[in-house]
Structure formats: structure tokens, C-alpha cells
Design a protein around this motif. Structure first.
Motif, PDB file in Angstrom:
ATOM      1  N   GLY A 179      27.522 -17.133 -12.456  1.00 16.37           N
ATOM      2  CA  GLY A 179      27.480 -16.739 -11.049  1.00 16.37           C
ATOM      3  C   GLY A 179      28.649 -17.285 -10.260  1.00 16.37           C
ATOM      4  N   GLU A 180      28.987 -18.554 -10.496  1.00 14.66           N
ATOM      5  CA  GLU A 180      30.120 -19.178  -9.808  1.00 14.66           C
ATOM      6  C   GLU A 180      31.428 -18.479 -10.174  1.00 14.66           C
ATOM      7  OE1 GLU A 180      32.255 -23.571  -9.356  1.00 14.66           O
ATOM      8  OE2 GLU A 180      30.406 -23.340 -10.510  1.00 14.66           O
ATOM      9  N   CYS A 193      31.825 -15.402 -10.839  1.00 10.53           N
ATOM     10  CA  CYS A 193      31.878 -14.084 -10.193  1.00 10.53           C
ATOM     11  C   CYS A 193      32.126 -14.159  -8.690  1.00 10.53           C
ATOM     12  CB  CYS A 193      30.569 -13.328 -10.443  1.00 10.53           C
ATOM     13  SG  CYS A 193      30.282 -12.927 -12.182  1.00 10.53           S
ATOM     14  N   ASP A 194      31.977 -15.346  -8.110  1.00  7.99           N
ATOM     15  CA  ASP A 194      32.205 -15.506  -6.666  1.00  7.99           C
ATOM     16  C   ASP A 194      33.609 -15.039  -6.294  1.00  7.99           C
ATOM     17  OD1 ASP A 194      29.825 -16.463  -5.682  1.00  7.99           O
ATOM     18  OD2 ASP A 194      30.321 -18.564  -6.014  1.00  7.99           O
ATOM     19  N   PHE A 253      23.513 -11.150 -16.879  1.00  4.14           N
ATOM     20  CA  PHE A 253      23.861 -10.448 -15.643  1.00  4.14           C
ATOM     21  C   PHE A 253      22.559  -9.947 -15.021  1.00  4.14           C
ATOM     22  CE2 PHE A 253      28.116 -10.358 -17.472  1.00  4.14           C
ATOM     23  CZ  PHE A 253      28.883 -10.630 -16.345  1.00  4.14           C
ATOM     24  N   ASP A 301      20.284 -12.743  -9.724  1.00  8.00           N
ATOM     25  CA  ASP A 301      20.909 -13.948  -9.173  1.00  8.00           C
ATOM     26  C   ASP A 301      22.428 -13.894  -9.280  1.00  8.00           C
ATOM     27  OD1 ASP A 301      18.463 -15.037  -8.521  1.00  8.00           O
ATOM     28  OD2 ASP A 301      18.263 -16.146 -10.401  1.00  8.00           O
ATOM     29  N   VAL A 302      22.927 -13.330 -10.371  1.00  3.51           N
ATOM     30  CA  VAL A 302      24.378 -13.224 -10.544  1.00  3.51           C
ATOM     31  C   VAL A 302      24.938 -12.117  -9.671  1.00  3.51           C
ATOM     32  CG1 VAL A 302      26.211 -12.685 -12.199  1.00  3.51           C
ATOM     33  CG2 VAL A 302      24.344 -14.218 -12.847  1.00  3.51           C
ATOM     34  N   LYS A 318      23.986 -11.128  -6.884  1.00  2.00           N
ATOM     35  CA  LYS A 318      24.028 -11.581  -5.493  1.00  2.00           C
ATOM     36  C   LYS A 318      25.292 -12.379  -5.182  1.00  2.00           C
ATOM     37  CE  LYS A 318      19.007 -11.800  -4.874  1.00  2.00           C
ATOM     38  NZ  LYS A 318      17.808 -12.687  -4.819  1.00  2.00           N
ATOM     39  N   ARG A 319      25.950 -12.881  -6.211  1.00  2.00           N
ATOM     40  CA  ARG A 319      27.183 -13.652  -6.014  1.00  2.00           C
ATOM     41  C   ARG A 319      28.409 -12.738  -5.916  1.00  2.00           C
ATOM     42  NH1 ARG A 319      25.950 -19.089  -7.828  1.00  2.00           N
ATOM     43  NH2 ARG A 319      28.022 -19.672  -7.076  1.00  2.00           N
TER      44      ARG A 319
END
Length: 342
Positions: free
Chosen positions: A209-210, A212-213, A232, A235-236, A238-239
């Protein structure tokens, strides 16, 4: 009758649902080796095993990884030493408990899809950024208009699964488009930065997730397996940036499809280019086909994004190299870790 004791016996598994000359070319290449005796069986029924002589003397099996019943083969051919898949994915093989408990070496054509898939990724990014679908619609309507396109140059791309394919994509993005490249690997060693100077930062899979930010494009080239299943997810997604394009060319098992559909419907992400799915062929009732809210946000390529002249050339190069290593009694290349599944 020719003395088979002097030959290495090899089993080629043909898939009767594949309608190309590819399998015939592989068979002819194998038969050109005088030290090999080639037998053939047909997936999915394997009727040839009923009358096949010398099954227990077969030491090599070659097949398309997605179209093989390794349990059936192992029960018929008791002394296999090496299994080679004409594909990168080998989930159907490593998913077998019987295989995992065996001592059979498994190799794959790792990296053979690099040219085709890297060009697909670049093409997908340009297609979405340059509004190719919208321009085509105007052309169909014989209408003159305008759209505000965006660039892919100087954007950020996150590539999950930074192996031979992922690294080729990363190098093209950095060298040709001055993009910022971040990579995601299951394990990140210090040598990763030396080996891949095009990468600004590596993240572990647990930090997906980080990674993909802030990315404008997110590419999944992850293999199948327990560690990469459903990574994927909501939660991911949403990033992601709301304009981000998700490109899935690894395995369908990497993605929670319901969460991706919801992210597309809610505008959490901008669009998706999808080559792989949990169920293939993708049912014609799938929302990816039928949902009016997302149809124009999705590009579907039916698990064929890698198909090109380069794929065929690389598949032949890899299996011939390994065959010659095996016949010479040398260590094989592209060996799969049976526990990791890749």
C-alpha cells in the motif's frame, strides 16, 4: 527396434485446446535431438498412457504450465527427474502436494514474456493517458472534438514483482520516459539497488500500500502463491491516486476482483488494464464486461498480452538451453522454489 537404453526419454504434453503451430514446432525441435526419444500425451485426458511403452523410463516432461495434470503424469511415469513448463506460471504444478513431496526439478520460461508484456504496459499507459478510446469513439461518430490528454513522462510507476519482466518495464520507464520507478519485492536485499539503479526505492510486499501511494501507474507482475494471493485489495486500492491506472499482468489470484470493481465504480482509481483473472476464460457475465459504470474504464486482453514474436523466440531459447544442460549433466537454469511457487 532402436535401443531406447541409449536415449533420454522425454514426454511432451500437448494441449488439444491450443490451436496454433507452436506445439508442433516444439515437437519437431525436440525430435531433432538424436539422443532423445520423444513420447507424447494429450491434456486433459492422457489416453496415450494406456499403451505407452517404457513409461517408467521417462525422465523429462515438458508442458504448458497452465495446461497440465502433474498428478496424472507422476502416477503414470514413476521416475521423472525434471519437469519444464513452457510458461512463467506454474501454479498448477506447484499446487500439487504429490509434486511438492517429490524430488523432481521444475524449471520455467522465466522472462520469456518480458518484451511482450513490457510493450503492453507502455502501450496501456499511453492509451489511457492519451485518451485513445475516447478518440476512437469520436472517429466512430464522425465527430470532431478535443480531449485534454496527460503525459506518462515524469510520472511515478510502482511495479509489484520486480523480476526479469518487472525490471525490464522499470528500465524502459526510467530511460525512455524519465519516470520515477519504485519496486516491490518479497525480499529486499542491499544488492537490489546495485542491480537495479533505475529504482528510486524498493518496498517489501508487506508494504504494498505504501509503495502505491502517489503512483500514477501501478503494475502487478506478481507470481501466484500463498504470499501473493489477494494482495491487491480494498485497503491497497484506497492508497491509489484517483487518476491512477492499475495494470494486472501477473496472476489473477493477486487481485480481489470485487474490490477492484468497487474501486472503479467509486472512482477510487482511474482505470485498469487487465490481462489475468481468477477465472479464465472470464465469464461473459462478469461485471468487467457488463457493468456500464466501469466498462469504459477497463481494457481486457484475455491472458494474451505477452503473445508476440519475441515470446516464441525466448521460449525456444530457454528450453533448448536447459535441455542441453540436462543432457550434459549440468545444473539447470530458471529453477522454481517449490515452496515459494516461483
Amino acid at each position: 527396434m532402436e535401443n531406447l537404453a541409449k536415449k533420454t526419454l522425454l514426454l511432451l504434453i500437448r494441449n488439444k485446446t491450443i490451436k496454433t503451430d507452436f506445439q508442433e514446432a516444439i515437437a519437431e525441435t525436440l525430435k531433432s535431438y538424436p539422443q532423445i526419444q520423444v513420447y507424447e500425451a494429450t491434456h486433459p485426458d492422457y489416453p496415450e498412457f494406456e499403451t505407452m511403452p517404457a513409461k517408467d523410463s521417462i525422465s523429462i516432461v515438458m508442458a504448458f504450465g497452465a495446461y497440465v495434470s502433474i498428478d496424472t503424469i507422476m502416477k503414470a511415469c514413476k521416475n521423472l527427474q525434471w519437469c519444464h513448463a513452457f510458461s512463467t506460471g506454474c501454479d498448477k504444478i506447484t499446487g500439487s502436494q504429490l509434486f511438492r513431496e517429490s524430488s523432481i526439478t521444475l524449471t520455467v520460461t522465466r522472462g520469456a514474456s518480458a518484451v511482450g508484456l513490457s510493450e503492453f504496459v507502455i502501450g496501456s499507459m499511453i492509451s489511457f493517458s492519451r485518451k485513445f478510446r475516447e478518440w476512437e469513439e469520436l472517429q466512430k461518430q464522425s465527430t470532431w472534438g478535443t480531449f485534454a490528454s496527460t503525459d506518462i513522462s515524469r510520472k511515478k510507476i510502482a511495479i509489484a514483482g520486480y523480476g526479469k519482466i518487472g525490471s525490464k518495464i522499470g528500465r524502459i520507464c526510467r530511460d525512455s520516459f524519465d519516470m520515477t520507478v519504485v519496486g516491490v519485492k518479497n525480499r529486499v536485499e542491499d544488492s537490489a539497488y546495485t542491480d537495479h539503479p533505475e529504482v528510486t526505492k524498493f518496498y517489501r510486499l508487506t508494504d504494498l500500500g505504501e509503495a502505491c501511494d502517489g503512483a500514477d501507474f501501478v503494475v502487478s507482475v506478481l507470481p501466484g502463491g500463498r504470499e501473493t494471493e489477494n494482495v491487491f485489495n480494498a485497503d491497497v486500492f484506497k492508497r491509489f491516486k484517483k487518476s491512477a491506472i492499475f495494470i494486472s499482468i501477473g496472476r489473477g489470484s493477486n487481485v480481489v476482483e470485487e474490490d477492484l470493481i468497487e474501486a472503479l465504480k467509486q472512482g477510487t482509481i482511474g482505470g485498469a488494464a487487465l490481462d489475468v483473472f481468477k477465472t479464465e476464460p472470464l465469464p461473459n457475465t462478469s461485471p468487467f464486461y457488463t457493468d456500464e459504470e466501469i466498462k469504459n474504464k477497463v481494457l481486457i486482453t484475455c491472458h494474451a498480452a505477452c503473445v508476440s514474436e519475441a515470446l516464441r523466440e525466448e521460449v525456444f531459447k530457454i528450453f533448448k538451453t536447459n535441455l542441453e544442460l540436462y543432457l550434459a549433466g549440468k545444473p539447470l537454469e530458471n529453477v522454481v522454489d517449490r515452496e515459494l511457487g516461483y
